[in-house]
Scaffold this active site. Structure first.
Site, short mmCIF file in Angstrom:
data_model
loop_
_atom_site.label_atom_id
_atom_site.label_comp_id
_atom_site.label_asym_id
_atom_site.label_seq_id
_atom_site.Cartn_x
_atom_site.Cartn_y
_atom_site.Cartn_z
N GLY A 24 0.84 -1.20 0.00
CA GLY A 24 0.00 0.00 0.00
C GLY A 24 0.87 1.25 0.00
N ASP A 27 5.98 -4.98 5.63
CA ASP A 27 6.45 -6.33 5.93
C ASP A 27 6.38 -7.26 4.71
OD1 ASP A 27 7.41 -8.36 7.75
OD2 ASP A 27 5.42 -9.25 7.51
N ILE A 33 1.88 3.20 6.81
CA ILE A 33 1.13 4.10 7.70
C ILE A 33 0.80 3.38 9.01
CG2 ILE A 33 0.13 5.43 5.81
CD1 ILE A 33 -2.60 3.99 6.57
N ASP A 34 0.84 2.03 8.99
CA ASP A 34 0.42 1.26 10.16
C ASP A 34 1.43 1.30 11.31
OD1 ASP A 34 -1.64 0.54 8.45
OD2 ASP A 34 -0.71 -1.38 7.92
N MET A 78 -7.36 3.08 9.91
CA MET A 78 -6.58 1.93 9.42
C MET A 78 -5.58 1.46 10.46
SD MET A 78 -5.91 2.66 5.40
CE MET A 78 -7.10 2.20 4.16
N GLY A 79 -4.69 0.55 10.04
CA GLY A 79 -3.64 0.08 10.94
C GLY A 79 -3.45 -1.42 10.94
N GLU A 123 -9.31 -0.60 12.60
CA GLU A 123 -10.01 -1.56 11.73
C GLU A 123 -9.81 -3.00 12.18
OE1 GLU A 123 -8.33 -1.12 7.80
OE2 GLU A 123 -6.32 -1.66 8.47
N GLN A 174 -6.41 8.47 4.75
CA GLN A 174 -5.24 8.43 5.63
C GLN A 174 -3.94 8.19 4.88
OE1 GLN A 174 -6.69 5.99 9.41
NE2 GLN A 174 -7.90 5.59 7.60
#
Ligand code: F6P
Length: 364
Positions: free
Chosen positions: A14, A119, A142-143, A185-186, A238, A290
């Protein structure tokens, strides 16, 4: 000073604000050493179809650090070790086409691949390293769930966007005396929800690391009512789950996706909260907002530093590593130590203690 290195760079998974800043720094830092950089488009696809390899000059990249997305394109479907391929009978089968990637990499005389990813993409990079490709990874997501680095770029921007959204929801929630459930998100880490929720003065924050009990959430909302606070803001990651429950997966079966696509928890919660408390409740999913747009100053600077550090790491021939923030320095950590793991929020961390002390409920 070493001359003549030829670097390939790709962006995978992403997108995250700051990708272009990494590309800019890699190209400029390489150029200052007299090296050449080539962009591999759409993850690893460009190394299968070499028409998708573009030369990156200082002119191509100058002043793109402030832009969102990635000039190279990205994908979370293109793992060359498990590539869906349609056979002559029209059936899709999973094939390992990684040898072709290695062959093209060597044929084009690249000296190193800079793989910018989370990852998934870094695990692929490590598999190529094991096949003899010199790689240096750059941690993006972003996570903020990658091990080995204090923070990933993209996270600060996502948190800023989420915080601004939560700030804006207070006034409308208050005016209508509603409960607003905001989904952020995350994936399976609660960093975005925690940091934006605390900064945006959420009343309830739900993260995957702390399974929630819907009764506790509703009690907290009703306690606030008794204290005259007739509206509440719930921030839900999420990947948040109820005690003994499972995360909501909206993507099972999406073409070409083998992973879970999380999403939908806000709507589930809003219905349940409304039913149990009788309060007018709305759900909002911030989604890809985000990830979009310009990186914050923090992310821009971190991404530029990561890019320059990646070139330094190549110069030092420390392949099979990922650049990582270890304040105040950027260091290189072995990829094998960071991949295949998730860096979760420690449930006893200072931000969670702070949140509890200022009256936030985690639904536990
Ligand atoms: O890993 C980044 C991320 O934005 C996650 O927070 C989210 O679950 C996922 O990617 C969304 O993926 P997609 O862009 O495929 O919808």
């Amino acid at each position: 000073m070493e001359k003549g290195m030829k670097i390939a760079i790709n962006t995978g998974g992403g997108d995250a604000p700051g990708l272009n800043a990494v590309i800019e720094a890699v190209v400029l830092a390489a150029n200052s050493r007299g090296w050449d950089t080539y962009g591999i488009k759409n993850g690893y696809a460009g190394l299968l179809n070499t028409d998708e390899i573009i030369p990156l000059t200082p002119d191509t990249v100058r002043h793109i650090a402030n832009t969102g997305g990635t000039i190279l394109g990205t994908t979370n479907r293109g793992n060359p070790f498990q590539m869906p391929v349609t056979n002559l009978a029209g059936e899709t089968e999973i094939r390992d086409v990684s040898d072709k990637v290695v062959e093209n990499f060597r044929r084009l005389h690249f000296d190193c691949l800079v793989a910018v990813g989370g990852d998934g993409s870094l695990s692929i990079a490590y598999d190529f390293y094991k096949k003899g490709v010199p790689v240096v990874g750059v941690p993006k997501t972003i996570d903020n769930d990658l091990c080995g680095t204090v923070i990933t770029f993209g996270f600060d921007t996502a948190v800023s966007i989420a915080t601004e959204a939560i700030d804006r929801l207070h006034s409308t929630a208050k005016s209508h005396e509603r409960v607003m459930v905001v989904e952020v998100m995350g994936r399976n880490a609660g960093w975005i929800a925690l940091n934006s929720g605390v900064s945006g003065a959420a009343d309830v924050i739900l993260i995957p690391e702390i399974p929630f009990d819907i009764d506790r959430i509703c009690e907290h909302i009703m306690d606030r009512e008794l204290q005259g606070q007739r509206y509440s803001i719930v921030v839900a990651a999420e990947g948040a789950t109820s005690l003994g429950g499972q995360a909501v997966d909206k993507g099972r079966g999406e073409a070409g996706r083998q992973d879970v696509v999380l999403g939908g928890i806000a709507e589930v919660l809003a219905k349940e909260i409304s039913k149990r408390t009788g309060k007018d409740t709305r759900s909002i999913v911030l989604g890809h907002l985000q990830r979009g747009g310009s990186p914050t100053t923090f992310d821009r600077l971190l991404a530029l530093r990561f890019g320059a550090a990646a070139v330094r790491t190549i110069e030092g021939r420390k392949f099979g590593t990922m650049v990582a923030l270890d304040p105040p320095e950027i260091k290189a950590v072995p990829l094998e130590e960071v991949i295949g793991k998730i860096r979760n929020v420690p449930v006893d961390c200072d931000t969670i203690r702070t949140a509890r002390e200022i009256g936030v409920s985690f639904g536990d």
